[in-house]
Write a protein that holds these residues in place. Structure first.
Motif, short mmCIF file in Angstrom:
data_model
loop_
_atom_site.label_atom_id
_atom_site.label_comp_id
_atom_site.label_asym_id
_atom_site.label_seq_id
_atom_site.Cartn_x
_atom_site.Cartn_y
_atom_site.Cartn_z
N CYS A 235 41.29 43.99 -2.21
CA CYS A 235 41.03 42.70 -1.56
C CYS A 235 40.00 41.91 -2.38
CB CYS A 235 40.51 42.93 -0.14
SG CYS A 235 40.18 41.41 0.76
N LYS A 236 40.35 40.69 -2.75
CA LYS A 236 39.45 39.86 -3.57
C LYS A 236 38.46 39.05 -2.73
CE LYS A 236 41.56 40.72 -7.49
NZ LYS A 236 41.17 41.90 -8.18
N SER A 237 38.68 38.99 -1.40
CA SER A 237 37.80 38.21 -0.53
C SER A 237 37.68 38.90 0.82
CB SER A 237 38.34 36.79 -0.36
OG SER A 237 37.48 36.05 0.47
N ALA A 238 36.85 39.93 0.86
CA ALA A 238 36.69 40.73 2.07
C ALA A 238 35.73 40.04 3.04
CB ALA A 238 36.14 42.11 1.71
N GLY A 239 35.79 40.44 4.31
CA GLY A 239 34.80 39.99 5.27
C GLY A 239 33.45 40.56 4.86
N TYR A 240 32.38 39.83 5.14
CA TYR A 240 31.07 40.21 4.64
C TYR A 240 30.00 39.87 5.68
CZ TYR A 240 27.05 40.24 1.41
OH TYR A 240 25.86 40.49 0.79
N LEU A 241 29.09 40.82 5.89
CA LEU A 241 27.97 40.61 6.79
C LEU A 241 26.70 41.10 6.10
CD1 LEU A 241 27.48 39.91 9.96
CD2 LEU A 241 27.04 42.35 10.10
N CYS A 242 25.67 40.29 6.12
CA CYS A 242 24.39 40.66 5.51
C CYS A 242 23.29 40.50 6.56
CB CYS A 242 24.12 39.77 4.31
SG CYS A 242 22.58 40.14 3.47
N ILE A 243 22.51 41.55 6.73
CA ILE A 243 21.39 41.56 7.67
C ILE A 243 20.12 41.68 6.83
CG2 ILE A 243 20.33 42.77 9.60
CD1 ILE A 243 23.36 44.09 9.69
N SER A 244 19.17 40.77 7.01
CA SER A 244 17.98 40.76 6.17
C SER A 244 16.70 40.79 6.99
CB SER A 244 17.97 39.52 5.29
OG SER A 244 19.11 39.47 4.49
N HIS A 245 15.65 41.27 6.33
CA HIS A 245 14.34 41.36 6.97
C HIS A 245 13.27 41.17 5.89
CE1 HIS A 245 11.28 42.71 9.79
NE2 HIS A 245 10.81 43.51 8.83
N ARG A 246 12.35 40.25 6.12
CA ARG A 246 11.26 40.02 5.16
C ARG A 246 9.96 40.57 5.75
NH1 ARG A 246 9.32 34.91 1.57
NH2 ARG A 246 7.14 35.53 1.45
N THR A 247 9.17 41.23 4.89
CA THR A 247 7.86 41.75 5.27
C THR A 247 6.84 41.20 4.28
OG1 THR A 247 8.88 43.82 6.02
CG2 THR A 247 6.52 43.83 5.69
N ASP A 248 5.79 40.56 4.81
CA ASP A 248 4.72 40.02 3.97
C ASP A 248 3.52 40.96 3.97
OD1 ASP A 248 5.66 37.34 3.06
OD2 ASP A 248 5.90 37.06 5.21
N ASP A 249 2.65 40.79 2.94
CA ASP A 249 1.44 41.58 2.90
C ASP A 249 0.62 41.29 4.16
OD1 ASP A 249 -0.46 39.50 0.53
OD2 ASP A 249 0.30 39.06 2.47
#
Length: 135
Positions: free
Chosen positions: A52-66
């Motif tokens: 498959c050249k164009s799959a479904g995609y999910l990205c979960i992100s989290h940022r942590t600061d000093d």
């Protein structure tokens, strides 16, 4: 480089990426109880999955600061996946591609930390990529 008063000396970015040819990002986001950073239906993304050249995609992100150490990015990711381990196990069984990416951004010369154990990621076989950026 002089750091502005309100600017972090360093920060980390954790990203859990999931793709599959038949992934429904809205349904998966609801199942995992998250607001994804990126959610694309099959045909919208440029993410490959097998043939498959164009799959479904999910990205979960989290940022942590000093001032929290970068190991917290790993601990957040481990905890997130542990709390949803049955869902991740099912996705892996159903041939979903899942990987973790940790980015460490630093405006200071030296930044050391220990990598914490991630037994859930190890048990499920989810790879972790790490990248460092310095300015």
């Amino acid at each position: 480089m002089k750091i502005q008063e309100n600017e972090s000396a360093w920060w980390t970015y954790s990203s859990i990426r999931i793709c599959h040819a038949k992934l429904d990002p809205d349904k998966l986001a609801k199942l995992l109880d998250v607001s994804p950073t990126i959610a694309q239906q099959p045909g919208e993304s440029k993410i490959h999955h097998g043939q498959c050249k164009s799959a479904g995609y999910l990205c979960i992100s989290h940022r942590t600061d000093d001032p929290v150490r970068p190991d917290q990015a790993f601990l957040w990711t481990e905890s997130f996946i542990l709390e949803r381990q049955p869902h991740f196990h099912t996705m892996l069984r159903d041939d979903y591609d899942i990987d973790v990416y940790i980015a460490v951004f630093s405006n200071v010369l030296a930044l050391g930390f220990d990598l914490p154990p991630t037994p859930t990621l190890w048990k499920l076989g989810i790879p972790i990529g790490i990248e460092f950026f310095a300015s």
